[in-house]
Scaffold this motif. Sequence first.
Motif, mmCIF file in Angstrom:
data_model
loop_
_atom_site.group_PDB
_atom_site.id
_atom_site.type_symbol
_atom_site.label_atom_id
_atom_site.label_comp_id
_atom_site.label_asym_id
_atom_site.label_seq_id
_atom_site.Cartn_x
_atom_site.Cartn_y
_atom_site.Cartn_z
ATOM 1 N N UNK A 23 0.835 -1.204 0.000
ATOM 2 C CA UNK A 23 0.000 0.000 0.000
ATOM 3 C C UNK A 23 0.870 1.254 0.000
ATOM 4 N N UNK A 24 1.919 1.262 0.807
ATOM 5 C CA UNK A 24 2.827 2.411 0.851
ATOM 6 C C UNK A 24 3.609 2.549 -0.457
ATOM 7 N N UNK A 25 3.997 1.427 -1.062
ATOM 8 C CA UNK A 25 4.759 1.470 -2.310
ATOM 9 C C UNK A 25 3.971 2.159 -3.421
ATOM 10 N N UNK A 26 2.665 1.952 -3.457
ATOM 11 C CA UNK A 26 1.826 2.636 -4.452
ATOM 12 C C UNK A 26 1.986 4.147 -4.313
ATOM 13 N N UNK A 27 2.172 4.613 -3.079
ATOM 14 C CA UNK A 27 2.358 6.040 -2.794
ATOM 15 C C UNK A 27 3.833 6.446 -2.862
ATOM 16 N N UNK A 28 4.686 5.506 -3.282
ATOM 17 C CA UNK A 28 6.136 5.734 -3.370
ATOM 18 C C UNK A 28 6.728 6.110 -2.007
ATOM 19 N N UNK A 29 6.279 5.372 -1.007
ATOM 20 C CA UNK A 29 6.840 5.483 0.340
ATOM 21 C C UNK A 29 7.374 4.119 0.726
ATOM 22 N N UNK A 30 8.576 4.080 1.297
ATOM 23 C CA UNK A 30 9.162 2.824 1.742
ATOM 24 C C UNK A 30 8.927 2.714 3.240
#
Length: 146
Positions: A23-30
């Motif tokens: 879910x975070x990767x979709x927002x480009x957050x690791x």
Amino acid sequence: MSDAPQPLFPLPVADADTQPFWDAAVERRLVVPRCSGCGKWIWQPKPVCPACHTADPVWTEVTGGGRVASWTVIHPPVLPAFADTVPFVILLVELDEGVRMVGQLVDESGALLVTDGTDVGLAMGTPVVLRWREQGGVTLPAWGVA
């Protein structure tokens, strides 16, 4: 023009333990789970801290900066979806937080580098920065040489 189906990339399958990561990767957050009891970073994601057995780690955003811990060069034969991209480099990155993650070596735009790594000065300990790569409809963390 060919009606042959396009080769498919292997895609990750999220489960209860990894869904927050994707879910975070979709927002480009690791994000990486961290134990609320002892503070240990937990990778691979687990529902319980392997150090102190506290349940429900807290997903915590990290910068994604780190250093090359190891790498390998992928040469043919490969899955058909990767046939036009070889050779390419798979990195084992040790994040600044001490967690190790695997990802592809990419350029500034997130495009897969067709390289054996020598032209970018890749070596053990090379500093890397987090970048993002779209592959098969999934946003994946990847790294570039800093």
